[in-house]
Design an enzyme around this catalytic site. Structure first.
Site, PDB file in Angstrom:
ATOM      1  N   GLU A  58       0.830  -1.207   0.000  1.00 53.54           N
ATOM      2  CA  GLU A  58       0.000   0.000   0.000  1.00 53.54           C
ATOM      3  C   GLU A  58       0.864   1.257   0.000  1.00 53.54           C
ATOM      4  O   GLU A  58       0.588   2.210  -0.728  1.00 53.54           O
ATOM      5  CB  GLU A  58      -0.940   0.021   1.211  1.00 53.54           C
ATOM      6  CG  GLU A  58      -1.901   1.222   1.164  1.00 53.54           C
ATOM      7  CD  GLU A  58      -2.550   1.539   2.486  1.00 53.54           C
ATOM      8  OE1 GLU A  58      -3.774   1.788   2.499  1.00 53.54           O
ATOM      9  OE2 GLU A  58      -1.841   1.569   3.518  1.00 53.54           O
ATOM     10  N   TYR A 106      -4.900   9.535  -1.267  1.00 51.76           N
ATOM     11  CA  TYR A 106      -3.570   9.747  -0.697  1.00 51.76           C
ATOM     12  C   TYR A 106      -2.417   9.920  -1.688  1.00 51.76           C
ATOM     13  O   TYR A 106      -1.754  10.954  -1.705  1.00 51.76           O
ATOM     14  CB  TYR A 106      -3.217   8.580   0.232  1.00 51.76           C
ATOM     15  CG  TYR A 106      -4.105   8.459   1.437  1.00 51.76           C
ATOM     16  CD1 TYR A 106      -3.918   9.281   2.553  1.00 51.76           C
ATOM     17  CD2 TYR A 106      -5.130   7.521   1.471  1.00 51.76           C
ATOM     18  CE1 TYR A 106      -4.733   9.169   3.667  1.00 51.76           C
ATOM     19  CE2 TYR A 106      -5.953   7.399   2.589  1.00 51.76           C
ATOM     20  CZ  TYR A 106      -5.740   8.221   3.682  1.00 51.76           C
ATOM     21  OH  TYR A 106      -6.546   8.108   4.785  1.00 51.76           O
ATOM     22  N   ARG A 179      -6.478  12.457  11.681  1.00 55.76           N
ATOM     23  CA  ARG A 179      -7.716  13.049  12.207  1.00 55.76           C
ATOM     24  C   ARG A 179      -8.660  11.997  12.770  1.00 55.76           C
ATOM     25  O   ARG A 179      -9.452  12.259  13.669  1.00 55.76           O
ATOM     26  CB  ARG A 179      -8.444  13.835  11.116  1.00 55.76           C
ATOM     27  CG  ARG A 179      -9.017  12.949  10.019  1.00 55.76           C
ATOM     28  CD  ARG A 179      -9.973  13.662   9.066  1.00 55.76           C
ATOM     29  NE  ARG A 179     -10.436  12.717   8.058  1.00 55.76           N
ATOM     30  CZ  ARG A 179     -11.501  11.935   8.199  1.00 55.76           C
ATOM     31  NH1 ARG A 179     -12.218  11.984   9.308  1.00 55.76           N
ATOM     32  NH2 ARG A 179     -11.852  11.096   7.246  1.00 55.76           N
ATOM     33  N   ASP A 182      -8.670   4.491  13.855  1.00 52.97           N
ATOM     34  CA  ASP A 182      -9.263   3.191  14.169  1.00 52.97           C
ATOM     35  C   ASP A 182      -8.196   2.382  14.910  1.00 52.97           C
ATOM     36  O   ASP A 182      -7.298   1.817  14.305  1.00 52.97           O
ATOM     37  CB  ASP A 182      -9.683   2.521  12.853  1.00 52.97           C
ATOM     38  CG  ASP A 182     -10.027   1.044  12.987  1.00 52.97           C
ATOM     39  OD1 ASP A 182     -10.112   0.540  14.116  1.00 52.97           O
ATOM     40  OD2 ASP A 182     -10.212   0.401  11.928  1.00 52.97           O
TER      41      ASP A 182
END
Length: 277
Positions: A58, A106, A179, A182
């Site tokens: 990723e 992103y 911000r 999880d």
């Protein structure tokens, strides 16, 4: 009894954060419909197996500026499949977007901030912010493009700092602001990802790796992760592994997972947690 001293103080911070949220967090609903327990602090992770290959692929996908979830899926990493599905894109009003086209998320913002996004298949070479500008803060948060994104960015800003520049001990550190955090699934992944990004940038610029500092905003546990995390916090952290970089390409985009060797990673077993989409 003697006071317990964790063999891995950094990961113990992460476990202590989980305990604090479970004990003192504010119960509230959230956009996914599963509900979260909220707090606002800082953590760091072996008490479960983290998907290392997913972290690497990723990050390299981000670095190359790709916005195509199908490219990542082809590497066997399916963490963006749900956000690139036809159903999800249509629900976001992105009906003209092909399946897998996540919009200017992103990687696009990292590499081409300010350019005009058309689709995941376009060539954006040379477009966007001046790469030699000294005032750059790595930002995925671009209000102008927010409506075009399949998912607004959770990890938003990163700032890099070189200590002792010009000396043999010059080191690169990174501070990242997130911000929405999880704690169960995302945070361990995010920590590993930005620590790896810092290592790769340091490697291609001839610097030593410094610190990674993680600043966390809305820090939450999804209710369907509670039982899994209650299991995890009973585990005693082990020592972190070491990362060896076997090759230094001329461009950071040219790193591959084969260039990276994780040594001494001995985690506990995987703990299943479902991802909220």
């Amino acid at each position: 009894m003697p006071e317990f001293v964790s063999p891995n103080a950094e990961e113990q911070q992460y476990l202590d954060l989980i305990k604090d949220i479970l004990t003192h967090g504010e119960d509230r609903s959230d956009r996914t419909g599963t509900g979260t327990i909220a707090d606002d602090t800082f953590p760091l992770l072996t008490t479960k197996r983290v998907f290392w290959r997913g972290v690497v692929e990723e990050l390299l996908w981000f670095i190359r500026g790709s916005t195509d979830a199908q490219t990542l899926s082809a590497q066997g990493v399916h963490i963006w499949d749900g956000n690139g599905s036809r159903e999800f894109l249509d629900a976001r009003g992105l009906t003209d977007r092909r399946t897998g086209d996540l919009g200017p998320v992103y990687g696009y913002q990292w590499r081409h901030f300010g350019a005009e996004y058309t689709d995941a298949d376009a060539d954006y070479s040379g477009q966007g912010e001046n790469p030699t500008d000294r005032r750059i803060i790595l930002s995925a948060w671009n209000p102008k493009d927010m409506g075009k994104m399949a998912l607004p960015p959770c990890h938003m800003f990163a700032q890099f700092f070189v200590s002792k520049p010009g000396s043999p001990d010059a080191a690169l550190s990174c501070q990242m602001y997130q911000r929405s955090c999880d704690v169960g699934l995302g945070v361990p992944f995010n920590i590993a990802s930005y620590a790896l990004l810092t290592r790769l940038i340091a490697q291609v610029t001839g610097l030593k790796p410094g610190w990674f500092v993680h600043c966390m905003g809305d820090t939450h546990i999804y209710k369907n992760h509670v039982k899994a995390l209650e299991t995890q916090i009973e585990r005693v952290p082990r020592e972190f592994p070491k990362l060896k970089i076997k090759r230094t390409p001329e461009r950071i985009e040219d790193f591959t997972i084969e260039d990276l060797e994780l040594v001494g990673y001995k985690p506990y077993g995987k703990i299943q947690m479902d991802m909220a989409v």
